[in-house]
Write an enzyme that holds these catalytic residues in place. Structure first.
Site, short mmCIF file in Angstrom:
data_model
loop_
_atom_site.label_atom_id
_atom_site.label_comp_id
_atom_site.label_asym_id
_atom_site.label_seq_id
_atom_site.Cartn_x
_atom_site.Cartn_y
_atom_site.Cartn_z
N GLU A 164 0.84 -1.20 0.00
CA GLU A 164 0.00 0.00 0.00
C GLU A 164 0.87 1.25 0.00
OE1 GLU A 164 -2.79 0.04 3.27
OE2 GLU A 164 -3.81 1.85 2.52
N ASN B 90 -12.49 -1.10 -0.78
CA ASN B 90 -11.77 -1.71 0.35
C ASN B 90 -12.39 -1.24 1.65
OD1 ASN B 90 -9.28 -2.79 1.89
ND2 ASN B 90 -9.34 -0.62 2.47
N GLU B 91 -12.62 -2.15 2.55
CA GLU B 91 -13.14 -1.80 3.88
C GLU B 91 -14.22 -0.72 3.78
OE1 GLU B 91 -10.12 -1.35 6.94
OE2 GLU B 91 -9.49 -3.42 6.65
N TYR C 124 -6.73 -9.01 11.54
CA TYR C 124 -5.39 -8.76 12.06
C TYR C 124 -5.22 -9.41 13.43
CZ TYR C 124 -4.38 -5.48 8.32
OH TYR C 124 -4.12 -4.93 7.09
N GLU D 284 -6.15 -9.14 3.68
CA GLU D 284 -5.32 -8.47 4.70
C GLU D 284 -5.27 -9.37 5.92
OE1 GLU D 284 -6.00 -4.32 5.52
OE2 GLU D 284 -6.47 -3.90 3.40
N GLN E 193 2.09 -6.12 5.52
CA GLN E 193 2.31 -5.79 4.13
C GLN E 193 3.74 -6.17 3.74
OE1 GLN E 193 1.05 -1.80 3.09
NE2 GLN E 193 -0.88 -1.98 4.21
O1 AHR Z 1 -2.95 -2.61 6.29
C1 AHR Z 1 -3.23 -1.39 6.92
C2 AHR Z 1 -4.69 -0.99 6.82
O2 AHR Z 1 -5.46 -1.90 7.52
C3 AHR Z 1 -5.30 -0.99 5.45
O3 AHR Z 1 -5.06 0.17 4.74
C4 AHR Z 1 -6.75 -1.12 5.74
O4 AHR Z 1 -7.47 -1.75 4.70
C5 AHR Z 1 -6.78 -1.88 7.06
O5 AHR Z 1 -7.60 -1.28 7.99
#
Ligand code: AHR
Length: 494
Positions: free
Chosen positions: A26, A173-174, A240, A296, A345
């Protein structure tokens, strides 16, 4: 009890899509700029602006697919700002990530060139949150149309005669958060509208990915599958691993034992997510046509002290290696539904493969797991049954080992194993059934003697793979002794 792994080598559970080993880069912090792109005039050795050391390291991983330009950045990105002569490109503020100047020097041409250099499929994430249907439609036309059209002509004017091949395209995205704070019903309707104009030109066939759920939001998956399931090929999922809370996530290094275990506990919840989101998808798509795209995933800690909080720069330790190993074993297990995963990432951001500082570069323990596990790409997932000792932690019990196995095209069986204990080794009895017996066994181990062991620019090889000697075999049985905090991959010629 003891640790045991039964592998039925004659029972295949599907193919482990190579895209499970995908990446995400990103416009965030030092991922694109400095990490990948230094520009043609940089003193750092580069090829067409991409730094050579990073390129060489990434090529070794056989990256199958690379997602870009975000993330939250995607829904603020206007692709036309990033084409044409670089010095004339618009300078803007990266409002989401650190408020720094984005000079747009890395745009569509540079990204697709990077994918060509890596041999990776490009995966472009379009802008729904602040973009238009026309803008998205024209991006696809610009990249993939071969005939005469305003966008194809513009591409030629900018130096690229032939179109690129573009398979993977995400519509937002999101969108439940940074991509517009939408309700699922509203987004599902927007998805239906936007995707209509994401065209297939010539032989280029786009695999359309809709924005999926935030972690445990099962209602989002339900609504998307119900309202738009027939119009999408993939539905994303973001999850995450956070050891503590979002307000205080915990440190990447120097953490207590309790955070070793809370991190692994949080990682293991991926199993629940894959199972439950898949079950909802099964209601609408029993033939599993639609892929669950975990685009992600990875650890998210407090940023390194003294660094820009908007840059999400964190160290990477043996703990991250075990997190990666557990996730891969789960993706293998659910490979009939999980068709792609993209770690967040690639460089200098969150659970990165590579850290850089100026001309210096260090490979992280996570990099080594990607390297060790790449043998599973496109292999047949085998039926695996794990019995494991349980570890007791204040957050509850958790299994000591995690395992998966696959069979490669040449018949080699690869077994990947993680020992989740921070202080005890794990003796594992492996019973390989459905083959004529075990021939040659080779193994690699990644381990360390401290929970936060990591690589630095001064000591880049503090954590690195080594030959694994603690395995013996007879007939169809193997015994392996996994050191604490370890990830092991065995190659078995049956
Ligand atoms: O990976 C960091 C961020 O996490 C991304 O930009 C977003 O899609 C997510 O909240």
């Amino acid at each position: 009890m003891a640790n045991g792994v039964i592998i039925n080598a004659d029972v295949q559970k599907g193919t482990i899509d190579r895209n499970i080993y995908g990446h995400f880069a990103e416009h965030l912090g030092r991922c694109i700029y400095e990490g990948l792109w230094v520009g043609e005039d940089s003193a750092i050795p580069n090829t067409n602006g991409i730094r050579n050391d990073v390129l060489e390291a990434l090529r070794k991983l056989s990256i199958p697919v690379l997602r870009w330009p975000g993330g939250c950045f995607a829904d603020e990105y206007h692709w036309k700002d990033g084409i044409g002569p670089r010095e004339q490109r618009k300078r803007m503020v990266n409002t989401h990530w650190g408020g720094v100047v984005e000079n747009n020097h890395f745009g569509t041409h540079e990204f697709l060139m990077l994918c060509e250099m890596l041999g990776a499929e490009p995966y472009i994430n379009g802008n729904v949150g602040s973009g238009t249907v026309q803008e998205m439609s024209e991006w696809v036309e610009y990249v993939t149309f071969d005939g005469e059209s305003p966008m194809a002509d513009l591409r030629r004017k900018n130096g690229r005669e032939k179109p690129w091949s573009l398979k993977y395209f995400a519509v937002g995205n999101e969108n439940w958060g940074c991509g517009g704070n939408m309700r699922p019903e509203f987004y599902a309707d927007l998805y239906r509208q936007f995707q209509t104009y994401v065209r297939n030109y010539g032989s280029n066939k786009i695999y359309k990915i809709a924005c999926g759920a935030n972690s445990f939001d099962y209602n989002w998956t339900e609504v998307l599958m119900r309202q738009a399931g027939k119009l999408l090929h993939g539905l994303s999922l973001h999850y995450y691993t956070v050891p503590k809370t979002w307000a205080d996530k915990g440190a990447a290094t120097g953490f207590p034992v309790s955070e070793w275990y809370s991190t692994l506990q949080a990682t293991l919840r991926m199993e629940e997510l894959l199972t439950k989101h898949s079950a909802i998808m099964d209601q609408y798509d029993p033939d599993k046509r639609v892929g669950l795209i975990v685009d992600e995933w990875g650890t998210w800690y407090n940023v390194e002290p003294g660094t820009n909080p908007g840059f999400l720069y964190q160290q990477n330790t043996i703990r991250d290696a075990v997190v990666a190993g557990i996730n891969f074993n789960l993706f293998h297990k659910h490979c009939e539904r999980v068709r792609m995963a993209n770690i967040a990432q690639t460089i200098n951001v969150l659970q990165a493969m590579i850290l850089t500082e100026g001309a210096q570069m260090a490979l992280t323990p996570t990099y080594h797991v990607f390297d060790m596990f790449k043998v599973h790409q496109d292999a047949a997932a085998l039926d695996v049954h794990v019995s494991t000792d349980m570890l007791e932690d204040e957050g509850g019990a958790l299994p000591q080992i995690s395992a998966s196995a696959s069979k490669a095209a040449d018949g080699t069986i690869h077994v990947s194993l993680c020992n989740l204990s921070h202080d005890s080794s794990a003796d594992v009895a492996i019973d390989l059934r459905g083959t004529g017996g075990i021939g040659f066994v080779d193994g690699t181990v990644l381990t360390a003697d401290a929970m936060d062991a990591h690589n630095t620019f001064e000591k880049p090889d503090a954590v690195k793979p080594a030959p694994f000697g603690s395995v013996t075999g007879q007939g169809s049985r193997l015994s392996a002794s996994l050191p604490p905090m370890s990830v092991v991959v065995l190659a078995i010629k049956a």
